[in-house]
Design a protein around this motif. Structure first.
Motif, PDB file in Angstrom:
ATOM      1  N   ASP A  16       0.317  11.196   6.368  1.00  0.00           N
ATOM      2  CA  ASP A  16       0.494  11.657   4.861  1.00  0.00           C
ATOM      3  C   ASP A  16       0.928  10.469   3.924  1.00  0.00           C
ATOM      4  OD1 ASP A  16      -0.820  13.968   5.134  1.00  0.00           O
ATOM      5  OD2 ASP A  16       1.052  15.458   5.265  1.00  0.00           O
ATOM      6  N   GLU A  17       2.152  10.057   4.637  1.00  0.00           N
ATOM      7  CA  GLU A  17       2.788   8.811   4.017  1.00  0.00           C
ATOM      8  C   GLU A  17       2.137   7.600   3.736  1.00  0.00           C
ATOM      9  OE1 GLU A  17       4.114   8.430   8.417  1.00  0.00           O
ATOM     10  OE2 GLU A  17       3.625  10.470   6.783  1.00  0.00           O
ATOM     11  N   VAL A  18       1.096   7.375   4.896  1.00  0.00           N
ATOM     12  CA  VAL A  18       0.356   5.988   4.678  1.00  0.00           C
ATOM     13  C   VAL A  18      -0.810   6.318   3.720  1.00  0.00           C
ATOM     14  CG1 VAL A  18      -1.361   4.877   6.001  1.00  0.00           C
ATOM     15  CG2 VAL A  18       0.705   5.446   6.897  1.00  0.00           C
ATOM     16  N   LEU A  59      -2.859   5.204  -1.959  1.00  0.00           N
ATOM     17  CA  LEU A  59      -3.523   5.918  -3.304  1.00  0.00           C
ATOM     18  C   LEU A  59      -2.315   5.378  -4.596  1.00  0.00           C
ATOM     19  CD1 LEU A  59      -3.790   9.734  -2.389  1.00  0.00           C
ATOM     20  CD2 LEU A  59      -5.699   7.916  -2.699  1.00  0.00           C
ATOM     21  N   ARG A  60      -1.100   5.431  -4.224  1.00  0.00           N
ATOM     22  CA  ARG A  60      -0.063   4.795  -5.012  1.00  0.00           C
ATOM     23  C   ARG A  60      -0.328   3.345  -5.303  1.00  0.00           C
ATOM     24  NH1 ARG A  60       3.218   0.871  -5.448  1.00  0.00           N
ATOM     25  NH2 ARG A  60       2.864   0.499  -3.361  1.00  0.00           N
ATOM     26  N   ALA A  61      -0.716   2.615  -4.444  1.00  0.00           N
ATOM     27  CA  ALA A  61      -1.200   0.968  -4.717  1.00  0.00           C
ATOM     28  C   ALA A  61      -2.567   0.925  -5.380  1.00  0.00           C
ATOM     29  CB  ALA A  61      -1.095   0.270  -3.279  1.00  0.00           C
ATOM     30  N   SER A  62      -3.454   1.853  -5.001  1.00  0.00           N
ATOM     31  CA  SER A  62      -4.473   1.594  -5.623  1.00  0.00           C
ATOM     32  C   SER A  62      -4.660   2.106  -7.239  1.00  0.00           C
ATOM     33  CB  SER A  62      -5.598   2.554  -5.089  1.00  0.00           C
ATOM     34  OG  SER A  62      -6.001   1.941  -3.542  1.00  0.00           O
ATOM     35  N   ASN A  67      -8.730   7.514 -15.025  1.00  0.00           N
ATOM     36  CA  ASN A  67      -8.406   8.760 -15.408  1.00  0.00           C
ATOM     37  C   ASN A  67      -8.496   9.547 -14.123  1.00  0.00           C
ATOM     38  OD1 ASN A  67      -8.183   8.131 -18.024  1.00  0.00           O
ATOM     39  ND2 ASN A  67     -10.056   8.673 -18.578  1.00  0.00           N
ATOM     40  N   SER A  68      -8.911   9.517 -13.078  1.00  0.00           N
ATOM     41  CA  SER A  68      -8.913  10.300 -11.911  1.00  0.00           C
ATOM     42  C   SER A  68      -8.663   9.455 -10.869  1.00  0.00           C
ATOM     43  CB  SER A  68     -10.254  10.817 -11.780  1.00  0.00           C
ATOM     44  OG  SER A  68     -11.169   9.927 -11.915  1.00  0.00           O
ATOM     45  N   ALA A  69      -7.498   8.564 -10.729  1.00  0.00           N
ATOM     46  CA  ALA A  69      -7.671   7.781  -9.934  1.00  0.00           C
ATOM     47  C   ALA A  69      -7.218   8.213  -8.312  1.00  0.00           C
ATOM     48  CB  ALA A  69      -6.244   6.882  -9.919  1.00  0.00           C
ATOM     49  N   ASP A  70      -6.453   9.076  -8.244  1.00  0.00           N
ATOM     50  CA  ASP A  70      -6.001   9.708  -6.910  1.00  0.00           C
ATOM     51  C   ASP A  70      -7.465  10.498  -6.408  1.00  0.00           C
ATOM     52  OD1 ASP A  70      -3.578   8.889  -7.070  1.00  0.00           O
ATOM     53  OD2 ASP A  70      -2.752  11.031  -6.891  1.00  0.00           O
ATOM     54  N   ALA A  71      -8.062  11.042  -7.271  1.00  0.00           N
ATOM     55  CA  ALA A  71      -9.421  11.774  -6.903  1.00  0.00           C
ATOM     56  C   ALA A  71     -10.361  10.772  -6.191  1.00  0.00           C
ATOM     57  CB  ALA A  71      -9.859  12.828  -7.712  1.00  0.00           C
ATOM     58  N   PHE A  72     -10.433   9.775  -7.148  1.00  0.00           N
ATOM     59  CA  PHE A  72     -11.652   8.511  -6.777  1.00  0.00           C
ATOM     60  C   PHE A  72     -11.068   7.905  -5.341  1.00  0.00           C
ATOM     61  CE2 PHE A  72     -12.836   4.166  -7.289  1.00  0.00           C
ATOM     62  CZ  PHE A  72     -14.444   4.371  -7.312  1.00  0.00           C
ATOM     63  N   PHE A  73      -9.924   7.476  -5.365  1.00  0.00           N
ATOM     64  CA  PHE A  73      -9.488   6.705  -4.194  1.00  0.00           C
ATOM     65  C   PHE A  73      -9.541   7.549  -2.923  1.00  0.00           C
ATOM     66  CE2 PHE A  73      -7.827   3.962  -7.465  1.00  0.00           C
ATOM     67  CZ  PHE A  73      -8.810   2.728  -7.398  1.00  0.00           C
ATOM     68  N   GLY A  74      -9.009   8.789  -3.091  1.00  0.00           N
ATOM     69  CA  GLY A  74      -8.918   9.841  -2.100  1.00  0.00           C
ATOM     70  C   GLY A  74     -10.303  10.053  -1.452  1.00  0.00           C
ATOM     71  N   SER A  75     -11.204  10.189  -2.380  1.00  0.00           N
ATOM     72  CA  SER A  75     -12.418  10.333  -1.709  1.00  0.00           C
ATOM     73  C   SER A  75     -12.977   9.709  -0.755  1.00  0.00           C
ATOM     74  CB  SER A  75     -13.653  10.791  -3.146  1.00  0.00           C
ATOM     75  OG  SER A  75     -13.882   9.348  -3.591  1.00  0.00           O
ATOM     76  N   PHE A  76     -12.643   8.440  -0.720  1.00  0.00           N
ATOM     77  CA  PHE A  76     -13.142   7.475   0.337  1.00  0.00           C
ATOM     78  C   PHE A  76     -12.399   7.757   1.392  1.00  0.00           C
ATOM     79  CE2 PHE A  76     -14.177   5.712  -3.929  1.00  0.00           C
ATOM     80  CZ  PHE A  76     -15.726   5.424  -3.860  1.00  0.00           C
ATOM     81  N   LEU A  77     -10.998   7.948   1.294  1.00  0.00           N
ATOM     82  CA  LEU A  77     -10.154   8.129   2.539  1.00  0.00           C
ATOM     83  C   LEU A  77     -10.602   9.230   3.232  1.00  0.00           C
ATOM     84  CD1 LEU A  77      -6.666   7.356   1.133  1.00  0.00           C
ATOM     85  CD2 LEU A  77      -8.065   5.554   2.309  1.00  0.00           C
TER      86      LEU A  77
END
Length: 291
Positions: free
Chosen positions: A190-192, A197-200, A168-178
């Motif tokens: 940005d493209e990487v 994020l897309r793959a995760s 329900n918050s995939a981009d925020a969750f995975f992006g927080s670690f990046l």
């Protein structure tokens, strides 16, 4: 999907009928590179190009990640590091290599560690970036310092809630670690970042299963090896941030108990060191391969 420039993207057989996507390039003695979380094989784009001048370089997506198969976690063994290590041995054999050097980062390093213990006849050299073994990881995380690993505890919970919360918050969750783990955000264009994020986001269920295995079956496997006195028989290089100072333990000592032939190095780069400091990591890998 993005891949390592100049490499061929192929599909190779892993264990139990699973197929792995892998970028393959170069020629010479084989080196397999295993990515970490929340990434794909793309994290090796700098180092793979350097190593391909002298080696056949194989960069798979781990099972459950990227473009590799994502089998349902019908039992704890499906995403056990033992199974994922068998994937690596299988894909190398499919390319005609019974022996190869292996380097892993983060989750990939845990798979590489298990491969070194389970398949010493196959692994000539072992490189491990920014981890401690699973059994030791749970031991050294304690008190408020364990907050840095909150995701480990979240994804260790029974199936259902972790998957729902993360999806329900995939981009925020995975992006927080990046964001939190990178000392040099410019090393991840940005493209990487968008590719990670897309793959995760497309692999939430299998990623959680991978982490859940590390709170269950992987611990049992590590403990059995510890009790049996098993050690890594090949030359081992570990490069990591100064975890010992941060969490209050002797990181080099932890690794030396598993790896008698150990080169332990600290780096000032962030967690994503293969992207932030490819020259430094490349030098460490070349030194390892020369041993």
């Amino acid at each position: 999907m993005l891949t390592v420039p100049g490499f061929d993207l192929v599909r190779l057989p892993g264990a139990d009928g699973v197929e792995l996507a892998a970028a393959v390039g170069g020629s010479g003695s084989p080196v397999v590179l295993l990515h970490g979380f929340p990434q794909t094989h793309l994290m090796w784009r700098h180092l793979a190009a350097r190593l391909a001048r002298e080696h056949l370089v194989i960069c798979p997506d781990l099972r459950g990640y990227g473009a590799s198969d994502k089998p349902a976690a019908t039992g704890p063994e499906v995403y056990a590091k033992r199974t994922m290590a068998a994937d690596v041995v299988s894909l190398a054999a499919a390319l005609g290599h019974q022996r190869f050097a292996l380097v892993g980062h983060d989750r990939g390093a845990l798979v590489a560690f298990r491969a070194g213990l389970d398949h010493p006849e196959a692994i000539t050299h072992l490189g491990l970036l920014d981890v401690v073994p699973t059994l030791d990881m749970w031991r050294v995380l304690h008190g408020t310092s364990a907050a840095v690993g909150y995701h480990l505890y979240l994804m260790a919970q029974p199936p259902g809630l972790p998957e729902t919360m993360i999806a329900n918050s995939a981009d925020a969750f995975f992006g927080s670690f990046l964001d939190a783990w990178a000392d040099d955000p410019s090393a991840m264009p940005d493209e990487v970042r968008a590719e990670y994020l897309r793959a995760s986001a497309a692999a939430v269920t299998s990623i959680v299963a991978d982490f859940r295995a590390s709170a269950e079956i992987d611990v049992r496997h590590d403990r059995a090896d510890l009790d049996a006195g098993s050690q890594l028989a090949m030359p081992v290089t570990v490069v990591q941030q100064d975890w010992g100072a941060q969490l209050g333990f002797d990181a080099a000592g932890v690794w030396r108990a598993w790896a008698p032939d150990l080169d332990h190095r600290l780096t000032r780069a962030g967690h994503f060191m293969a992207e932030e400091a490819p020259d430094e990591i490349g030098a460490a890998v070349r030194d390892l391969l020369a041993r």
